[in-house]
Design an enzyme around this catalytic site. Structure first.
Site, mmCIF file in Angstrom:
data_model
loop_
_atom_site.group_PDB
_atom_site.id
_atom_site.type_symbol
_atom_site.label_atom_id
_atom_site.label_comp_id
_atom_site.label_asym_id
_atom_site.label_seq_id
_atom_site.Cartn_x
_atom_site.Cartn_y
_atom_site.Cartn_z
ATOM 1 N N ASP A 21 0.808 -1.218 0.000
ATOM 2 C CA ASP A 21 0.000 0.000 0.000
ATOM 3 C C ASP A 21 0.842 1.269 0.000
ATOM 4 O O ASP A 21 0.531 2.239 -0.696
ATOM 5 C CB ASP A 21 -0.982 -0.003 1.176
ATOM 6 C CG ASP A 21 -0.290 -0.202 2.518
ATOM 7 O OD1 ASP A 21 0.913 -0.539 2.533
ATOM 8 O OD2 ASP A 21 -0.948 -0.010 3.551
ATOM 9 N N GLY A 22 1.946 1.290 0.758
ATOM 10 C CA GLY A 22 2.804 2.465 0.767
ATOM 11 C C GLY A 22 3.456 2.701 -0.589
ATOM 12 O O GLY A 22 3.552 3.844 -1.062
ATOM 13 N N THR A 23 3.902 1.628 -1.218
ATOM 14 C CA THR A 23 4.492 1.728 -2.551
ATOM 15 C C THR A 23 3.472 2.250 -3.551
ATOM 16 O O THR A 23 3.803 3.058 -4.434
ATOM 17 C CB THR A 23 5.017 0.357 -3.000
ATOM 18 O OG1 THR A 23 5.982 -0.112 -2.049
ATOM 19 C CG2 THR A 23 5.662 0.431 -4.372
ATOM 20 N N THR A 49 2.074 -8.045 -1.392
ATOM 21 C CA THR A 49 2.224 -8.031 0.061
ATOM 22 C C THR A 49 1.728 -9.347 0.618
ATOM 23 O O THR A 49 0.699 -9.872 0.166
ATOM 24 C CB THR A 49 1.441 -6.876 0.714
ATOM 25 O OG1 THR A 49 1.459 -7.048 2.136
ATOM 26 C CG2 THR A 49 0.003 -6.813 0.243
ATOM 27 N N ASP A 51 0.620 -9.590 3.500
ATOM 28 C CA ASP A 51 -0.495 -9.250 4.390
ATOM 29 C C ASP A 51 -1.842 -9.341 3.680
ATOM 30 O O ASP A 51 -2.887 -9.378 4.338
ATOM 31 C CB ASP A 51 -0.322 -7.836 4.942
ATOM 32 C CG ASP A 51 0.833 -7.733 5.920
ATOM 33 O OD1 ASP A 51 1.189 -8.765 6.526
ATOM 34 O OD2 ASP A 51 1.387 -6.638 6.083
ATOM 35 N N MET A 94 2.931 -12.149 11.309
ATOM 36 C CA MET A 94 2.856 -10.788 10.791
ATOM 37 C C MET A 94 1.403 -10.455 10.450
ATOM 38 O O MET A 94 0.578 -11.331 10.176
ATOM 39 C CB MET A 94 3.746 -10.643 9.561
ATOM 40 C CG MET A 94 5.222 -10.908 9.854
ATOM 41 S SD MET A 94 6.274 -10.807 8.391
ATOM 42 C CE MET A 94 6.354 -9.022 8.189
ATOM 43 N N GLU A 151 0.220 -9.721 14.666
ATOM 44 C CA GLU A 151 1.001 -8.722 15.408
ATOM 45 C C GLU A 151 0.211 -7.474 15.771
ATOM 46 O O GLU A 151 0.548 -6.774 16.722
ATOM 47 C CB GLU A 151 2.230 -8.310 14.596
ATOM 48 C CG GLU A 151 1.901 -7.616 13.280
ATOM 49 C CD GLU A 151 3.154 -7.131 12.550
ATOM 50 O OE1 GLU A 151 3.961 -6.409 13.162
ATOM 51 O OE2 GLU A 151 3.300 -7.474 11.373
ATOM 52 N N TYR A 202 10.156 -12.856 9.971
ATOM 53 C CA TYR A 202 10.254 -12.668 8.526
ATOM 54 C C TYR A 202 10.417 -13.981 7.759
ATOM 55 O O TYR A 202 10.444 -13.961 6.526
ATOM 56 C CB TYR A 202 11.418 -11.730 8.200
ATOM 57 C CG TYR A 202 11.212 -10.336 8.716
ATOM 58 C CD1 TYR A 202 10.318 -9.467 8.088
ATOM 59 C CD2 TYR A 202 11.892 -9.880 9.843
ATOM 60 C CE1 TYR A 202 10.111 -8.196 8.573
ATOM 61 C CE2 TYR A 202 11.694 -8.602 10.328
ATOM 62 C CZ TYR A 202 10.801 -7.759 9.686
ATOM 63 O OH TYR A 202 10.589 -6.487 10.166
ATOM 64 N N ARG A 205 7.989 -14.719 4.917
ATOM 65 C CA ARG A 205 8.023 -14.000 3.648
ATOM 66 C C ARG A 205 9.370 -14.132 2.926
ATOM 67 O O ARG A 205 9.593 -13.499 1.901
ATOM 68 C CB ARG A 205 7.684 -12.533 3.839
ATOM 69 C CG ARG A 205 8.757 -11.675 4.487
ATOM 70 C CD ARG A 205 8.270 -10.238 4.577
ATOM 71 N NE ARG A 205 9.335 -9.315 4.951
ATOM 72 C CZ ARG A 205 9.147 -8.027 5.210
ATOM 73 N NH1 ARG A 205 7.939 -7.524 5.146
ATOM 74 N NH2 ARG A 205 10.152 -7.243 5.536
#
Length: 311
Positions: A21-23, A49, A51, A94, A151, A202, A205
């Protein structure tokens, strides 16, 4: 400015962006700047992602692989919990704002997981309907219990009166401390438990993509190239109702996908784990009743300083 200079210096005709989403917000801002400067460079985004919190699309690539990896750690916790008297396994996965990974990993281990805690679903620790009482009952009746925890669940912990409880630090160790305090041996209900904490971090992923994700990623990449060569820009590619489509980046603005805790897939999870409803009035609220194939819904939020599930 640095990205713009790089695009102009390289003389790019097309820029392909891969990320979450940030990208995507950054790519949308870049598109606005390219248009303002009269650039003809096309920008295409492939959402990625683990997520799975990208709205509007069926799923994001990488999610299937992450679920398979997370399930391995759920299996570890289940074996450990069953191998000790009153064994209690806690798996922290995560999922800062959305609990897709935790939900699907729990569903992939039917009969092994007793509760799955996600950022979209509120729960109380104390009281007769709280998490501690529920886990105590499972330990008494079954001899072991396993919890899968995303998390981001710390945003929705409440006390018996419905007041928000402050979670200090990482929710996994914090929750384990609460279990150690409760199961102190002071009464039969609070008999000592053998706590096993598993945090793959991590690792879920960092694994090579499985076959389904590899095929899906290749198809998304090809579709992004076709869209750019056709002259489209400021778009993302994704599967929508199983069909690959180009979606304007502006449609993703201030929106996120979260687990629909009133939906059918989360209902399947509750039936699988046997967990109670906990505290319904503080659950995340979806924009509408539409549910994605992965059990998600869309929420509108106020910007990157807020999460889509707190309001």
């Amino acid at each position: 400015d640095g990205t713009m200079r790089g695009v102009e210096r390289a003389g790019l005709d097309a820029l392909f962006v891969v990320g979450g989403d940030g990208t995507m917000r950054g790519a949308n801002a870049l598109c606005d700047e390219l248009a303002a400067r009269g650039s003809t460079c096309c920008v295409a985004v492939v959402p990625k992602t683990i997520d799975n919190d990208i709205p509007l699309v069926d799923r994001s690539f990488g999610f299937d692989t992450a679920v398979a990896e997370a399930k391995r750690f759920v299996d570890v916790a289940a074996v450990e919990a069953r191998s000790f008297p009153r064994g209690l396994g806690v798996v922290r996965l995560m999922g800062r704002d959305a609990g897709f990974l935790a939900v699907h990993a729990a569903l992939a281990a039917p009969g092994d997981v007793d509760a799955c805690l996600v950022p979209e679903k509120a729960f109380a620790l104390d009281g007769p309907d709280g998490l501690l009482a529920y886990v105590a009952d499972r330990l008494e009746r079954r001899g072991s219990a396993v919890l899968v925890v995303a998390e981001g669940v710390g945003a929705r912990v409440v006390d018996g009166a419905g007041e928000s409880v402050e979670v200090s630090g990482d929710v996994g160790p914090w929750l384990c401390d609460r279990f150690r305090d409760f199961f102190d041996g002071s009464s039969p209900l609070r008999a000592k438990a053998s706590l096993k904490y598993v945090d793959p971090s991590y690792a879920v992923r960092a694994a090579p993509s499985n076959a389904a994700d590899t095929i899906f990623c290749s198809r998304l990449a090809q579709h992004a190239v076709h869209g750019a060569l056709a002259g489209y820009t400021a778009f993302a590619v994704g599967a929508v109702n199983t069909h690959l489509a180009e979606i304007p980046l502006s449609d993703f603005a201030n929106r996120a996908a979260v687990c629909s805790v009133s939906g059918r897939l989360f209902g399947d999870l509750v039936r699988s784990t046997g967990q109670p409803s906990f505290v319904r009035e503080y659950d995340a609220v979806c924009d509408d009743d539409l549910e994605s194939p992965t059990g998600g819904c869309v929420v509108t939020w106020g910007g990157p300083t807020e999460t889509g599930v707190v309001k």
